[in-house]
Design a protein around this motif. Sequence first.
Motif, PDB file in Angstrom:
ATOM      1  N   ASP A 152     -12.325  -3.587 -10.773  1.00  0.00           N
ATOM      2  CA  ASP A 152     -12.100  -2.277  -9.389  1.00  0.00           C
ATOM      3  C   ASP A 152     -10.479  -3.099  -9.713  1.00  0.00           C
ATOM      4  OD1 ASP A 152     -13.930  -1.215  -8.427  1.00  0.00           O
ATOM      5  OD2 ASP A 152     -14.551  -2.885  -7.134  1.00  0.00           O
ATOM      6  N   GLN A 192       0.909  -0.805  -0.028  1.00  0.00           N
ATOM      7  CA  GLN A 192       0.039   0.068  -0.315  1.00  0.00           C
ATOM      8  C   GLN A 192       0.746   1.259  -0.205  1.00  0.00           C
ATOM      9  OE1 GLN A 192      -3.453   0.249   2.771  1.00  0.00           O
ATOM     10  NE2 GLN A 192      -2.272   1.634   3.590  1.00  0.00           N
ATOM     11  N   ASP A 230      -6.132  -3.503   3.491  1.00  0.00           N
ATOM     12  CA  ASP A 230      -7.241  -3.479   3.936  1.00  0.00           C
ATOM     13  C   ASP A 230      -8.606  -3.971   3.204  1.00  0.00           C
ATOM     14  OD1 ASP A 230      -5.362  -3.480   6.093  1.00  0.00           O
ATOM     15  OD2 ASP A 230      -6.218  -1.774   7.669  1.00  0.00           O
ATOM     16  N   ASP A 231      -8.708  -2.980   2.606  1.00  0.00           N
ATOM     17  CA  ASP A 231     -10.455  -3.062   1.263  1.00  0.00           C
ATOM     18  C   ASP A 231      -9.802  -4.733  -0.013  1.00  0.00           C
ATOM     19  OD1 ASP A 231     -10.876  -1.095   3.229  1.00  0.00           O
ATOM     20  OD2 ASP A 231     -10.943   0.207   1.480  1.00  0.00           O
ATOM     21  N   THR A 265      -9.268  -8.294  -0.210  1.00  0.00           N
ATOM     22  CA  THR A 265      -9.333  -9.601   0.161  1.00  0.00           C
ATOM     23  C   THR A 265      -8.952 -10.320  -0.609  1.00  0.00           C
ATOM     24  OG1 THR A 265     -11.724  -9.565  -0.718  1.00  0.00           O
ATOM     25  CG2 THR A 265     -12.100  -8.090   0.960  1.00  0.00           C
ATOM     26  N   LYS A 280      -7.994   1.127  -3.113  1.00  0.00           N
ATOM     27  CA  LYS A 280      -8.234   1.121  -2.378  1.00  0.00           C
ATOM     28  C   LYS A 280      -6.919   1.475  -1.348  1.00  0.00           C
ATOM     29  CE  LYS A 280     -11.719  -1.670  -4.200  1.00  0.00           C
ATOM     30  NZ  LYS A 280     -12.699  -1.438  -4.066  1.00  0.00           N
ATOM     31  N   GLN A 281      -7.398   1.171   0.169  1.00  0.00           N
ATOM     32  CA  GLN A 281      -6.531   0.734   0.747  1.00  0.00           C
ATOM     33  C   GLN A 281      -6.377  -0.860   0.788  1.00  0.00           C
ATOM     34  OE1 GLN A 281      -5.072   2.980   3.841  1.00  0.00           O
ATOM     35  NE2 GLN A 281      -6.410   4.363   2.545  1.00  0.00           N
ATOM     36  N   TRP A 291      -4.917  -1.936  -6.968  1.00  0.00           N
ATOM     37  CA  TRP A 291      -6.241  -1.447  -6.880  1.00  0.00           C
ATOM     38  C   TRP A 291      -6.020   0.063  -6.102  1.00  0.00           C
ATOM     39  CZ3 TRP A 291      -4.046  -5.619  -5.573  1.00  0.00           C
ATOM     40  CH2 TRP A 291      -4.691  -7.147  -5.999  1.00  0.00           C
TER      41      TRP A 291
END
Length: 196
Positions: A180, A121, A163-164, A166, A160-161, A158
Motif C-alpha cells: 500500500d 493529504q 485518516d486511513d 495509521t 488513501k485518506q 499512499w
Amino acid sequence: MSLNRIASVRAVLGISLTLVLATFFFSPSYSMESRDNSSSPVAGLRVEIKQTSTSPITITSTVVNDNDHTVTFLVYNSPLDTAAPSIGLLTITPDGASEPLDLPKLQIQRQWPPSPESLIQLQPGASQTADIVLKDFIASKIAGKASVALKGRWDMVWNKQKDDVTPEMIEQAQLQAEPDVFSGSFASESVEISPA
C-alpha cells in the motif's frame, strides 16, 4: 537410451518449463505487483517551485495532485520539507558555474513515528505549498543569479485518506515493503533566483 526416449524426456522438460513460466507470469502475486506499479500515485504528484522573496531568499515549493483520487504523503524528505537545503534536496547552480554549490548536509532528528501533522493529504486537483528559506550561510554564496531545482525521492505515498494511514502502517512500511506504500523520485523544473 533410445532416440524416442530422449525426445520424450525433452518434450516433458519443455512442457514443465512452459508451465513454470506461465505460473510465474500469470500468478496472482505477479499480477498484483503489476497493478501496484501501474497504480502508483507518484507520477501524478507535480512539483513546482518559484522565488517568492529576496530578503531572506525564499523559494516556495508547491505539490499538485494530478491523480484522480486522494493521495497522502509523508512530508519528511518531500518537496514540502522546509529543511530541503540542509538535507540535499535543493540544487543551486550560480550563473556561469559548471557545478552546483556544494551545500553542507545536516543530520536532522525526526519524530518517529511521525505525528499526524507530518502527513499531507491532497484531494484530486488540490495543491499544498511550503516556504523554503535559504539560510545566510547558503544565501551568502549567491552573488548574482542562480538556477535552482528541487530533486529527491518520495519516501512514503499512499492512495488513501490521511485518516486511513495509521502509525502502525508507517512503522510496518519502514521495516519491510508494503504493497500500500509507494515511493519514487520527484524533480521540479529549474528556476532562476537572485538575491535582489
